[in-house]
Design a protein around this motif. Structure first.
Motif, mmCIF file in Angstrom:
data_model
loop_
_atom_site.group_PDB
_atom_site.id
_atom_site.type_symbol
_atom_site.label_atom_id
_atom_site.label_comp_id
_atom_site.label_asym_id
_atom_site.label_seq_id
_atom_site.Cartn_x
_atom_site.Cartn_y
_atom_site.Cartn_z
ATOM 1 N N PRO A 368 1.355 44.239 24.731
ATOM 2 C CA PRO A 368 2.187 44.333 25.949
ATOM 3 C C PRO A 368 1.441 43.849 27.189
ATOM 4 N N GLN A 369 0.169 44.194 27.299
ATOM 5 C CA GLN A 369 -0.593 43.811 28.485
ATOM 6 C C GLN A 369 -0.842 42.310 28.547
ATOM 7 N N LEU A 370 -0.962 41.677 27.386
ATOM 8 C CA LEU A 370 -1.229 40.240 27.363
ATOM 9 C C LEU A 370 -0.160 39.473 28.131
ATOM 10 N N PHE A 371 1.095 39.879 27.966
ATOM 11 C CA PHE A 371 2.180 39.109 28.571
ATOM 12 C C PHE A 371 2.637 39.670 29.922
ATOM 13 N N PRO A 375 2.052 36.452 32.595
ATOM 14 C CA PRO A 375 3.464 36.192 32.277
ATOM 15 C C PRO A 375 3.756 34.730 31.975
ATOM 16 N N GLY A 376 2.923 33.824 32.472
ATOM 17 C CA GLY A 376 3.138 32.409 32.187
ATOM 18 C C GLY A 376 2.340 31.893 31.011
ATOM 19 N N MET A 401 -6.061 27.664 21.909
ATOM 20 C CA MET A 401 -6.249 27.445 23.321
ATOM 21 C C MET A 401 -4.959 27.767 24.077
ATOM 22 N N VAL A 402 -5.095 28.572 25.132
ATOM 23 C CA VAL A 402 -3.931 28.961 25.921
ATOM 24 C C VAL A 402 -4.207 28.693 27.404
ATOM 25 N N THR A 403 -3.134 28.624 28.148
ATOM 26 C CA THR A 403 -3.212 28.468 29.596
ATOM 27 C C THR A 403 -2.029 29.205 30.206
ATOM 28 N N TRP A 404 -1.924 29.223 31.528
ATOM 29 C CA TRP A 404 -0.806 29.914 32.205
ATOM 30 C C TRP A 404 -0.623 29.367 33.605
#
Length: 404
Positions: A368-371, A375-376, A401-404
């Motif tokens: 839950p905290q990750l998103f 949020p992006g 690999m992630v970004t936001w």
């Protein structure tokens, strides 16, 4: 019996088990196959029959390896990487005797009271670090979240120095990689044995040592204790490698699932109070034990109308059983509002995974905290470029690999 079909192992889709399981489950739910080790036995792909295999006292937990490819001149089915069998390979009453020594540290009540504050703190710290790193470009969610959190938690439980993480994680990867040679895997097992042996010696010399290993050492020194040095080493090795690799795989796969399923992601964001059922559904849907779990028949018996002979190896394909439409409506889709009594992701019966509640606590804290924190959040590469672990005993993500 050279014409036996081989156990399906290749995945055609990212988050789904081998598609051959679908046909087997409908037409041959208990079928004689050739396992990767070269040994033949029975493969079970349905939920109820799989539950029976795990819970029937006529099935022994002491079984040969079935997932290691055979090598010329060796019997891969008996490979153990040099690690003595622990309570997970024992039957009752011996199994229960050992398990009771450990179970107090893994109850929901103990975890909530003693471990949850630590999990909360380290998750926040790692999200802070991810946010800092993300200012300079994409971040590997495995390296900076899915791997370190379970390592820190199992270190906290056992009393293992976190500074040794790289060593024990690399040894675990080597030992559990079925694509490596027997000698290579044995080197990984030897590293873990040598490490735990030395750590036990250090803790034995320190009367104030903390952690589960120290508690077991003190128990072994009691006059009526049955614990041997070999028991201490085997239990320590098992909890160290199993206690972080499995949860790392689930954190990575769960994050990938939410990143690629917008509806389920919104559910987690909008309903943090329902994260418990969502985690259970992810456990069912993903089922990381990708080559199944075996048992040995202690006597002749019948399962699902099939006659099993004494000594036969029976392997439950847990990813297939957890997609059985007889047990779950529309099982191919993750449904976070599913009314589910149980699944087989942690096994079933007296040998059900000891550390399952620790894994749940980590997943329910992180997802839950990750998103909400990011949020992006999105993948920084095409989904087909996410690096998967297809050779480990547990299916998981190597790099994302992630970004936001």
């Amino acid at each position: 019996m050279t014409d036996l079909p081989e156990m399906p192992t290749a995945r055609q889709r990212l988050l789904d088990p081998p598609l051959e399981y679908d046909q087997l489950r409908e037409e041959q739910p208990i079928v004689r196959v050739r396992f990767p080790s070269g040994r033949d036995g029975w493969l079970v792909t349905r939920f109820e029959e799989g539950s029976q295999v795990f819970s029937d006292p006529r099935m022994s937990a002491f079984r040969p390896r079935h997932d290691i490819p055979a090598e010329e001149g060796t019997d891969a089915s008996d490979a153990s990487e040099g690690i003595n069998p622990t309570f997970v390979m024992m039957d009752e009453p011996e199994h229960g005797t050992y398990r009771r020594l450990l179970s107090g540290r893994f109850t929901p009540k103990y975890i909530q009271r003693n471990l949850q504050p630590y999990i909360d703190r380290i998750v926040t710290e790692h999200f802070d670090e991810i946010e800092r790193l993300g200012a300079n470009g994409p971040v590997d969610l495995i390296e900076h979240l899915a791997l370190p959190i379970p390592c820190l938690v199992i270190c906290e439980i056992l009393g293992v120095p976190y500074a040794d993480r790289d060593g024990f994680h690399h040894a675990t990867e080597v030992m559990m990689d079925v694509s490596k040679s027997r000698d290579e895997r044995a080197q990984g097992g030897k590293w873990l044995i040598d490490y735990i042996t030395e750590l036990i010696a250090v803790k034995r010399a320190d009367p104030d040592a903390e952690g589960l290993l120290a508690d077991l050492i003190r128990t072994s020194q009691e006059e009526d204790s049955f614990l041997t040095d070999e028991d201490l080493i085997s239990i320590g090795v098992l909890l160290l490698f199993a206690g972080h690799d499995t949860t790392m795989a689930m954190i990575g796969l769960s994050s990938l699932t939410l990143l690629t399923h917008p509806e389920q992601r919104r559910f987690v964001q909008d309903n943090p109070d329902k994260i418990g059922p969502a985690v259970e559904e992810l456990l069912r849907y993903l089922t990381i034990v990708q080559f199944g779990l075996g048992r040995t028949a202690k006597e002749d018996l019948e399962i699902g109308g099939q006659q099993i002979a004494e000594g036969d190896l029976v392997v439950v394909a847990m990813p297939a059983a957890n997609r059985d439409p007889r047990a779950f409506d529309n099982p191919e889709a993750p449904d976070f509002e599913r009314k589910m009594t149980r699944h087989l992701a942690f096994g079933y019966g007296v040998h059900q995974c000891l550390g399952q509640n620790v894994a749940r606590a980590e997943l329910k804290t992180i997802l839950p905290q990750l998103f909400t924190r990011f949020p992006g959040l999105r993948l920084a590469t095409p989904v087909d470029e996410v690096e998967m672990d297809t050779h480990g005993t547990n299916y998981g993500v190597r790099k994302m690999m992630v970004t936001w």
